[in-house]
Design a protein around this motif. Structure first.
Motif, PDB file in Angstrom:
ATOM      1  N   GLN A 260       0.749  -1.064  -0.096  1.00  0.00           N
ATOM      2  CA  GLN A 260      -0.072  -0.046   0.071  1.00  0.00           C
ATOM      3  C   GLN A 260       0.871   1.390  -0.122  1.00  0.00           C
ATOM      4  O   GLN A 260       1.916   1.045   0.594  1.00  0.00           O
TER       5      GLN A 260
ATOM      6  N   ARG B  27     -14.605   0.858  12.838  1.00  0.00           N
ATOM      7  CA  ARG B  27     -15.399  -0.338  12.205  1.00  0.00           C
ATOM      8  C   ARG B  27     -15.423  -0.048  10.442  1.00  0.00           C
ATOM      9  O   ARG B  27     -15.185  -0.811   9.642  1.00  0.00           O
ATOM     10  N   TRP B  28     -15.830   1.330  10.233  1.00  0.00           N
ATOM     11  CA  TRP B  28     -16.159   1.471   8.718  1.00  0.00           C
ATOM     12  C   TRP B  28     -14.903   1.835   7.975  1.00  0.00           C
ATOM     13  O   TRP B  28     -14.677   1.596   6.874  1.00  0.00           O
TER      14      TRP B  28
ATOM     15  N   THR C 232     -12.139   0.212   8.555  1.00  0.00           N
ATOM     16  CA  THR C 232     -11.791  -1.055   8.171  1.00  0.00           C
ATOM     17  C   THR C 232     -12.510  -1.989   7.009  1.00  0.00           C
ATOM     18  O   THR C 232     -11.823  -2.559   6.271  1.00  0.00           O
ATOM     19  N   ASN C 233     -13.734  -1.777   7.212  1.00  0.00           N
ATOM     20  CA  ASN C 233     -14.686  -2.181   6.209  1.00  0.00           C
ATOM     21  C   ASN C 233     -14.241  -1.805   4.748  1.00  0.00           C
ATOM     22  O   ASN C 233     -14.054  -2.728   3.982  1.00  0.00           O
TER      23      ASN C 233
ATOM     24  N   TYR D  36     -11.169  -3.541   3.711  1.00  0.00           N
ATOM     25  CA  TYR D  36     -11.127  -4.863   3.368  1.00  0.00           C
ATOM     26  C   TYR D  36     -11.699  -4.895   2.132  1.00  0.00           C
ATOM     27  O   TYR D  36     -11.360  -5.842   1.392  1.00  0.00           O
ATOM     28  N   VAL D  37     -12.590  -4.115   1.762  1.00  0.00           N
ATOM     29  CA  VAL D  37     -13.200  -4.442   0.303  1.00  0.00           C
ATOM     30  C   VAL D  37     -12.239  -3.908  -0.722  1.00  0.00           C
ATOM     31  O   VAL D  37     -11.916  -4.504  -1.623  1.00  0.00           O
TER      32      VAL D  37
ATOM     33  N   ALA E 280      -8.867  -4.163  -0.048  1.00  0.00           N
ATOM     34  CA  ALA E 280      -7.947  -5.392  -0.590  1.00  0.00           C
ATOM     35  C   ALA E 280      -8.486  -6.525  -1.338  1.00  0.00           C
ATOM     36  O   ALA E 280      -7.734  -7.250  -2.067  1.00  0.00           O
ATOM     37  N   GLN E 281      -9.700  -6.848  -1.080  1.00  0.00           N
ATOM     38  CA  GLN E 281     -10.213  -7.856  -1.939  1.00  0.00           C
ATOM     39  C   GLN E 281     -10.275  -7.565  -3.282  1.00  0.00           C
ATOM     40  O   GLN E 281     -10.286  -8.155  -4.308  1.00  0.00           O
TER      41      GLN E 281
ATOM     42  N   ARG F 144      -8.255  -5.530  -4.891  1.00  0.00           N
ATOM     43  CA  ARG F 144      -6.971  -5.749  -5.523  1.00  0.00           C
ATOM     44  C   ARG F 144      -6.512  -6.960  -5.602  1.00  0.00           C
ATOM     45  O   ARG F 144      -6.045  -7.410  -6.530  1.00  0.00           O
ATOM     46  N   LEU F 145      -6.982  -7.760  -4.815  1.00  0.00           N
ATOM     47  CA  LEU F 145      -6.770  -9.307  -4.855  1.00  0.00           C
ATOM     48  C   LEU F 145      -7.183  -9.937  -6.200  1.00  0.00           C
ATOM     49  O   LEU F 145      -6.605 -10.584  -7.027  1.00  0.00           O
ATOM     50  N   LEU F 146      -8.591  -9.472  -6.564  1.00  0.00           N
ATOM     51  CA  LEU F 146      -9.181  -9.754  -7.729  1.00  0.00           C
ATOM     52  C   LEU F 146      -8.502  -9.426  -8.806  1.00  0.00           C
ATOM     53  O   LEU F 146      -8.337 -10.171  -9.577  1.00  0.00           O
TER      54      LEU F 146
END
Lengths: 192, 192
Positions: free
Chosen positions: A73, A128-129, A131-132, A135-136, A138-139, A141-143
Motif C-alpha cells: 500500500q 469499523r467502517w 476497516t470495512n 477490506y473491500v 484489499a479484496q 486488489r486481490l481480484l
DNA sequence: TTCATTACGTGATGTAGATCACATTCGTAA
DNA sequence: TTACGAATGTGATCTACATCACGTAATGAA
C-alpha cells in the motif's frame, strides 16, 4: 491543512461526533514528522501504533528472502498505515513502513485506540467502517491480481493514485504491481 | 451444534455480551438452508444480506468476461460471506456466492446489522474486530499471491482449509489459487 | 563542480504456467 | 443398471514475464 482539521473532516465522513467528543478523540493522537527515506516500522519491531497521514506519502512493504520488495500500500494524506497483522495480534513486524517523501503524520497507539473505542461508541463506529472500506479495497486488489494482466493493473494504479505518477521512482510502482522494473519499463514505453 | 450456540460462541471470542443482549442480537438473524449448487448471490443482484455459515461450505467468486472463475473465499462454519463491496456501497453484485455443499446459514440484513450496531456498543465492537481479522487475512493472501509460487500457495491452502482437500472438486481449488486446473493437476501429481 | 549512487532503458535468454486437444474416470439422475 | 455430463489426467505448444547483462541518465552529497 491543519492536522486536526484534516482528521476531523475524515472522521465526520463516517461518524457523527460532537466537537467535544472529537477534541477528546484527537487528544490521543501524537503528531510526528519524518524525512524522506526514514523508516517508521521495520521487520522484527514491536508494533504499537498505527499512522494517519497528514502530508507526504508512506509505503507499506514486505521484503522476501531474495531481497525482493512488494508494496502492499501507498499511504497518501487521509490514509492509514501500519503493520496491522502485528499491531492486532501483538506479534513482531513482518511488514515495513517507511517514507516515500517527507511526511507529517498522526500516530495512535493500539491501547489508545481500544480505549477511545470503548469510551466512545462513535469512535468504534468510525474504526469499523474504516476497516470495512479497507477490506473491500484489499479484496478488489486481490481480484485484480488474479484476473488482470500487468498493463491493466498499471492503468488501475494510475487511477487509484494519480499523484504517484512522475512523483515516485518507477521501481516502486513495479513493486506495487508485483512485476520487475524491466517489465514495467517495457510496458509503458511500448504501449502508447 | 445449534445455530444459536455456534454464533454465540463465535461472538463471545471477541465481545463481552450478556445473555439478554445476545438474545436480542440473535433475534435479527434468520436461519436458511440451501442445497449443493444453489446460488445465494448472483452478479447483478441487489445485495441486502450477509451470511454466517453454520454447516456446509459456500464459495464467493468472480466470473470474468472469458467465463473464467476466481474464488475469493471459501466459507466454512463460523465464517461469514457476502459481496461486501455491493452490500456496503449499495451497488449491484459483482461477486457471486453459492453452495459448494448443502448448507445451513444465518442471514443478517444490512439494515439490521447497522441497527444492532447502533443499539449495542458490543455488537459494533464485534463487527469491527471481525472485519479487522478479515482485512489482515486478505492482505496476507495478497502478499502470498505476489511473493509465492503456485506450489507454495497450494500448500498454504491445505493448511488454511484442511477440510477442503478431497472434499471439493479440484477445479475449485485451482480457481482459488488462480491457476488453470491443468497446472494444478500436474503440480500435485508430480510434487510428491 | 565532481564523483558516486541510484534510477532507468533495452537486448538476449530461460521458465512457469496458459491454452488447446483429447482420453479416461466418476457421479448422478432416470 | 445405463448413460450422459462433469471432473480429471496428460501431452504439445505458446506467451508473458523473470532474470541477467550492460549502458546511459539523473540525483545528491562533499
Amino acid at each position: 491543512m491543519q492536522a486536526k482539521a484534516l482528521l476531523k473532516e475524515h472522521v465526520l465522513k463516517i461518524a457523527s461526533i460532537t466537537d467535544e467528543e472529537f477534541d477528546y478523540f484527537f487528544s490521543h493522537f501524537k503528531p510526528e514528522t519524518f524525512k524522506k527515506g526514514q523508516s517508521i516500522i521495520s521487520e522484527g519491531d514491536v508494533v504499537d501504533k498505527e499512522y494517519f497521514v497528514i502530508d507526504g506519502c508512506l509505503k507499506a512493504f514486505f521484503v522476501n528472502d531474495e531481497v525482493k520488495m512488494y508494496i502492499l500500500q501507498f499511504a497518501m494524506p487521509t490514509w492509514w498505515a501500519s503493520d496491522y497483522a502485528a499491531l492486532y495480534n501483538k506479534t513482531k513486524a513482518t511488514i515495513n513502513v517507511d517514507c516515500v517523501s517527507d511526511a507529517a503524520i498522526l500516530s495512535l497507539s493500539n491501547s489508545d485506540r481500544e480505549k477511545i473505542c470503548s469510551e466512545l461508541h462513535q469512535a468504534e463506529h468510525f474504526f469499523r467502517w474504516r476497516t470495512n472500506k479497507g477490506y473491500v479495497a484489499a479484496q478488489k486488489r486481490l481480484l485484480s491480481f488474479m484476473n488482470n494482466d500487468t498493463k491493466t493493473r498499471y492503468e488501475e494504479l494510475l487511477v487509484l493514485y494519480p499523484a504517484l505518477y512522475n512523483t515516485v521512482p518507477k521501481h516502486l510502482i513495479a513493486a506495487y504491481l508485483g512485476v520487475s522494473r524491466e517489465t514495467l519499463s517495457r510496458l509503458y514505453n511500448s504501449s502508447k
